[in-house]
Design a protein around this motif. Structure first.
Motif, mmCIF file in Angstrom:
data_model
loop_
_atom_site.group_PDB
_atom_site.id
_atom_site.type_symbol
_atom_site.label_atom_id
_atom_site.label_comp_id
_atom_site.label_asym_id
_atom_site.label_seq_id
_atom_site.Cartn_x
_atom_site.Cartn_y
_atom_site.Cartn_z
ATOM 1 N N GLY A 1 -0.166 4.697 14.763
ATOM 2 C CA GLY A 1 -1.731 4.542 14.518
ATOM 3 C C GLY A 1 -1.942 5.488 13.093
ATOM 4 O O GLY A 1 -3.002 5.156 12.498
ATOM 5 N N LEU A 2 -1.491 6.913 13.282
ATOM 6 C CA LEU A 2 -1.862 7.592 12.152
ATOM 7 C C LEU A 2 -1.375 6.964 10.665
ATOM 8 O O LEU A 2 -2.229 7.081 9.845
ATOM 9 N N MET A 3 -0.253 6.560 10.888
ATOM 10 C CA MET A 3 0.116 6.004 9.712
ATOM 11 C C MET A 3 -0.820 4.699 9.057
ATOM 12 O O MET A 3 -0.971 4.529 7.766
ATOM 13 N N CYS A 4 -1.048 4.134 10.072
ATOM 14 C CA CYS A 4 -1.927 2.869 9.639
ATOM 15 C C CYS A 4 -3.216 3.320 9.217
ATOM 16 O O CYS A 4 -3.556 2.692 8.172
ATOM 17 N N ARG A 5 -3.697 4.220 9.796
ATOM 18 C CA ARG A 5 -4.896 4.713 9.222
ATOM 19 C C ARG A 5 -4.928 5.309 8.114
ATOM 20 O O ARG A 5 -5.969 4.945 7.256
ATOM 21 N N TYR A 6 -3.990 6.091 7.691
ATOM 22 C CA TYR A 6 -3.776 6.290 6.460
ATOM 23 C C TYR A 6 -3.701 5.534 5.353
ATOM 24 O O TYR A 6 -4.458 5.436 4.317
ATOM 25 N N TRP A 7 -2.800 4.456 5.615
ATOM 26 C CA TRP A 7 -2.553 3.439 4.653
ATOM 27 C C TRP A 7 -3.736 2.831 4.428
ATOM 28 O O TRP A 7 -4.313 2.040 3.271
ATOM 29 N N ASP A 8 -4.396 2.423 5.402
ATOM 30 C CA ASP A 8 -5.762 1.469 5.263
ATOM 31 C C ASP A 8 -6.668 2.359 4.496
ATOM 32 O O ASP A 8 -7.815 1.631 3.846
ATOM 33 N N ALA A 9 -7.167 3.385 4.777
ATOM 34 C CA ALA A 9 -7.884 4.385 4.053
ATOM 35 C C ALA A 9 -7.615 4.400 2.321
ATOM 36 O O ALA A 9 -8.284 4.464 1.742
ATOM 37 N N ARG A 10 -6.393 4.785 2.428
ATOM 38 C CA ARG A 10 -5.803 4.750 0.848
ATOM 39 C C ARG A 10 -6.033 3.470 0.206
ATOM 40 O O ARG A 10 -6.385 3.418 -0.843
ATOM 41 N N ALA A 11 -5.831 2.263 0.839
ATOM 42 C CA ALA A 11 -6.149 1.046 0.184
ATOM 43 C C ALA A 11 -7.387 0.813 0.015
ATOM 44 O O ALA A 11 -8.012 0.264 -1.034
ATOM 45 N N HIS A 12 -8.399 1.385 0.805
ATOM 46 C CA HIS A 12 -9.786 1.053 0.868
ATOM 47 C C HIS A 12 -10.387 1.944 -0.352
ATOM 48 O O HIS A 12 -11.064 1.605 -1.235
ATOM 49 N N ASP A 13 -9.597 3.221 -0.611
ATOM 50 C CA ASP A 13 -10.286 4.135 -1.683
ATOM 51 C C ASP A 13 -9.660 4.167 -2.921
ATOM 52 O O ASP A 13 -9.916 4.736 -3.767
ATOM 53 N N ALA A 14 -8.591 3.181 -2.926
ATOM 54 C CA ALA A 14 -7.599 3.381 -4.153
ATOM 55 C C ALA A 14 -8.506 2.673 -5.214
ATOM 56 O O ALA A 14 -9.225 1.759 -5.214
ATOM 57 N N SER A 15 -8.271 3.304 -6.498
ATOM 58 C CA SER A 15 -9.005 2.875 -7.814
ATOM 59 C C SER A 15 -7.923 1.739 -8.162
ATOM 60 O O SER A 15 -6.798 1.527 -8.151
ATOM 61 N N PRO A 16 -8.788 0.790 -8.958
ATOM 62 C CA PRO A 16 -7.889 -0.374 -9.313
ATOM 63 C C PRO A 16 -6.778 -0.038 -10.544
ATOM 64 O O PRO A 16 -7.132 1.039 -11.234
ATOM 65 N N ALA A 17 -5.791 -0.694 -10.493
ATOM 66 C CA ALA A 17 -4.726 -0.242 -11.580
ATOM 67 C C ALA A 17 -4.994 -0.650 -12.885
ATOM 68 O O ALA A 17 -5.707 -1.665 -13.100
ATOM 69 N N ASN A 18 -4.957 0.074 -13.818
ATOM 70 C CA ASN A 18 -5.223 -0.119 -15.174
ATOM 71 C C ASN A 18 -4.151 -0.999 -15.869
ATOM 72 O O ASN A 18 -3.083 -0.996 -15.851
#
Length: 156
Positions: A139-156
């Motif tokens: 659950g912690l891993m999924c929350r981390y990756w969900d937050a990271r995907a949500h906060d990620a800046s678009p690739a250049n």
């Protein structure tokens, strides 16, 4: 103090005691836990955060309360849910008489410290099951990756 702030206060202290994982808002057994930690010895500890007296009183109707009082048909297969259960509250004037027999009491203050007012009784002798521990970590891993995907800046 909000539930979020209370969880942060508890987290900081539990990390100093080397509890890991420490997981907020998880439905680990058959009820949602405000915060669950695992001690170095492998024991689960549940913390129920109560901000008001009416919220505290409503808990007597919940599935968890019926389970701990032995009035539930649900039986946990050999590994009871948590070894210790605490009610954590910022400023409620609770005494040992107000608490259910299975709970301890922790008071939180605004500077981020807590006081254990009443020690929680030992509810059983078992460590947390490997399935429950895996569930917390997953659950912690999924929350981390969900937050990271949500906060990620678009690739250049």
């Amino acid at each position: 103090m909000t539930e979020f702030e209370a969880q942060n206060h508890l987290y900081n202290q539990l990390r100093q005691k080397r509890h890991e994982p420490v997981v907020p808002n998880v439905k680990l057994w058959r009820w949602e836990c405000d915060l669950v930690s695992v001690t170095q010895a492998g024991y689960a500890v549940e913390y129920e955060i109560k901000r008001t007296r009416s919220d505290f009183r409503r808990d007597r109707d919940k599935r968890r309360d019926r389970f701990f009082r032995g009035k539930s048909r649900f039986k946990h297969r050999g590994h009871g849910p948590c070894r210790f259960f605490y009610v954590a509250t910022p400023a409620l004037d609770l005494s040992e008489d107000d608490l259910p027999e299975y709970a301890g009491l922790i008071t939180l203050n605004t500077v981020g410290t807590s006081t254990r007012v009443v020690d929680a009784p030992r509810l059983h002798e078992h460590t947390i099951s490997s399935q429950c521990l895996d569930y917390l970590n997953r659950g912690l891993m999924c929350r981390y990756w969900d937050a990271r995907a949500h906060d990620a800046s678009p690739a250049n």
